[in-house]
Design a protein around this motif. Sequence first.
Motif, mmCIF file in Angstrom:
data_model
loop_
_atom_site.group_PDB
_atom_site.id
_atom_site.type_symbol
_atom_site.label_atom_id
_atom_site.label_comp_id
_atom_site.label_asym_id
_atom_site.label_seq_id
_atom_site.Cartn_x
_atom_site.Cartn_y
_atom_site.Cartn_z
ATOM 1 N N VAL A 116 0.835 -1.206 0.000
ATOM 2 C CA VAL A 116 0.000 0.000 0.000
ATOM 3 C C VAL A 116 0.868 1.254 0.000
ATOM 4 O O VAL A 116 0.601 2.216 -0.744
ATOM 5 N N SER A 117 1.921 1.253 0.802
ATOM 6 C CA SER A 117 2.793 2.435 0.860
ATOM 7 C C SER A 117 3.526 2.666 -0.454
ATOM 8 O O SER A 117 3.629 3.805 -0.917
ATOM 9 N N GLY A 118 4.028 1.602 -1.047
ATOM 10 C CA GLY A 118 4.724 1.743 -2.333
ATOM 11 C C GLY A 118 3.807 2.226 -3.439
ATOM 12 O O GLY A 118 4.145 3.119 -4.216
ATOM 13 N N GLY A 119 2.608 1.648 -3.501
ATOM 14 C CA GLY A 119 1.653 2.061 -4.518
ATOM 15 C C GLY A 119 1.179 3.491 -4.322
ATOM 16 O O GLY A 119 1.091 4.271 -5.277
ATOM 17 N N LEU A 126 3.269 11.090 -8.911
ATOM 18 C CA LEU A 126 3.029 11.330 -10.331
ATOM 19 C C LEU A 126 1.632 11.892 -10.598
ATOM 20 O O LEU A 126 1.005 11.589 -11.622
ATOM 21 N N LEU A 127 1.124 12.718 -9.703
ATOM 22 C CA LEU A 127 -0.211 13.290 -9.886
ATOM 23 C C LEU A 127 -0.364 14.105 -11.177
ATOM 24 O O LEU A 127 -1.385 13.972 -11.857
ATOM 25 N N PRO A 128 0.617 14.920 -11.572
ATOM 26 C CA PRO A 128 0.436 15.648 -12.841
ATOM 27 C C PRO A 128 0.344 14.718 -14.059
ATOM 28 O O PRO A 128 -0.448 14.953 -14.973
ATOM 29 N N GLN A 129 1.125 13.656 -14.059
ATOM 30 C CA GLN A 129 1.058 12.708 -15.173
ATOM 31 C C GLN A 129 -0.269 11.945 -15.161
ATOM 32 O O GLN A 129 -0.811 11.618 -16.228
ATOM 33 N N LEU A 130 -0.778 11.674 -13.975
ATOM 34 C CA LEU A 130 -2.080 11.008 -13.889
ATOM 35 C C LEU A 130 -3.182 11.907 -14.420
ATOM 36 O O LEU A 130 -4.111 11.441 -15.075
ATOM 37 N N ALA A 131 -3.080 13.198 -14.137
ATOM 38 C CA ALA A 131 -4.065 14.147 -14.650
ATOM 39 C C ALA A 131 -3.984 14.248 -16.162
ATOM 40 O O ALA A 131 -4.983 14.536 -16.820
ATOM 41 N N ALA A 132 -2.811 13.993 -16.725
ATOM 42 C CA ALA A 132 -2.636 14.072 -18.174
ATOM 43 C C ALA A 132 -3.085 12.804 -18.885
ATOM 44 O O ALA A 132 -3.090 12.753 -20.111
ATOM 45 N N GLY A 133 -3.419 11.739 -18.134
ATOM 46 C CA GLY A 133 -3.950 10.551 -18.788
ATOM 47 C C GLY A 133 -3.177 9.271 -18.543
ATOM 48 O O GLY A 133 -3.468 8.246 -19.159
ATOM 49 N N LEU A 134 -2.194 9.254 -17.679
ATOM 50 C CA LEU A 134 -1.460 8.040 -17.357
ATOM 51 C C LEU A 134 -2.371 7.100 -16.567
ATOM 52 O O LEU A 134 -3.192 7.545 -15.778
ATOM 53 N N GLY A 136 -3.307 5.197 -13.724
ATOM 54 C CA GLY A 136 -2.903 5.146 -12.325
ATOM 55 C C GLY A 136 -3.096 3.789 -11.692
ATOM 56 O O GLY A 136 -2.366 3.411 -10.776
ATOM 57 N N THR A 137 -4.069 3.008 -12.176
ATOM 58 C CA THR A 137 -4.313 1.687 -11.605
ATOM 59 C C THR A 137 -3.148 0.756 -11.867
ATOM 60 O O THR A 137 -2.682 0.046 -10.976
ATOM 61 N N ARG A 138 -2.660 0.775 -13.071
ATOM 62 C CA ARG A 138 -1.517 -0.073 -13.424
ATOM 63 C C ARG A 138 -0.268 0.372 -12.669
ATOM 64 O O ARG A 138 0.500 -0.450 -12.188
ATOM 65 N N LEU A 139 -0.070 1.675 -12.551
ATOM 66 C CA LEU A 139 1.077 2.201 -11.818
ATOM 67 C C LEU A 139 1.013 1.797 -10.348
ATOM 68 O O LEU A 139 2.004 1.364 -9.764
ATOM 69 N N PHE A 140 -0.181 1.906 -9.736
ATOM 70 C CA PHE A 140 -0.350 1.511 -8.334
ATOM 71 C C PHE A 140 -0.066 0.022 -8.164
ATOM 72 O O PHE A 140 0.593 -0.387 -7.198
ATOM 73 N N ALA A 141 -0.539 -0.795 -9.085
ATOM 74 C CA ALA A 141 -0.341 -2.245 -8.986
ATOM 75 C C ALA A 141 1.134 -2.616 -9.093
ATOM 76 O O ALA A 141 1.632 -3.444 -8.321
#
Length: 170
Positions: A116-119, A126-134, A136-141
Amino acid sequence: MSERTEERTRDADAKSGSDLGIDVGTTESVETDVAVGESRDATSSGTETSTTDSRSYFSLRALLFAFGAVGGGMVLGGLIPLVPFTELVGILLGGFVYGLLASERRYAELGLAGGVSGGATAVLSLLPQLAAGLNGTRLFAIAGAVGLVLAVVGHYFGRDLRSGLTKDLG
């Protein structure tokens, strides 16, 4: 007989200390005194030992300590400037310290805390990249899986060092 009385007194003192939430490391056993000349055979159970399995598979208290250890390691790892992914090294360090200090195996709690901490750290950094369309679910996993593995490996090596330090040489 006086030895038996002292033993009962120590057991009573130890039990009163454990009521306060302090682990005194005693084992409870029920024994009957055998008079001199009596024999103990397999058919008459003169001595019975009652052992209670108080070990649980998951502990909320251990989970909170695991989050503290992993979080502390991530903070220490994040203090290293200009080196990427030092928070992940901090997860490994937190798991190692937890394994070194804990008296029981707590792989589930430490794996959950590390995952949980790592994800969460990867997603929040990477909130700005997530807002741009990255995605986030795959990155968290991915970051969660890496954090889980690092925390469990750190815990394993911490427990291994602890058992090596506390083992008798003879």
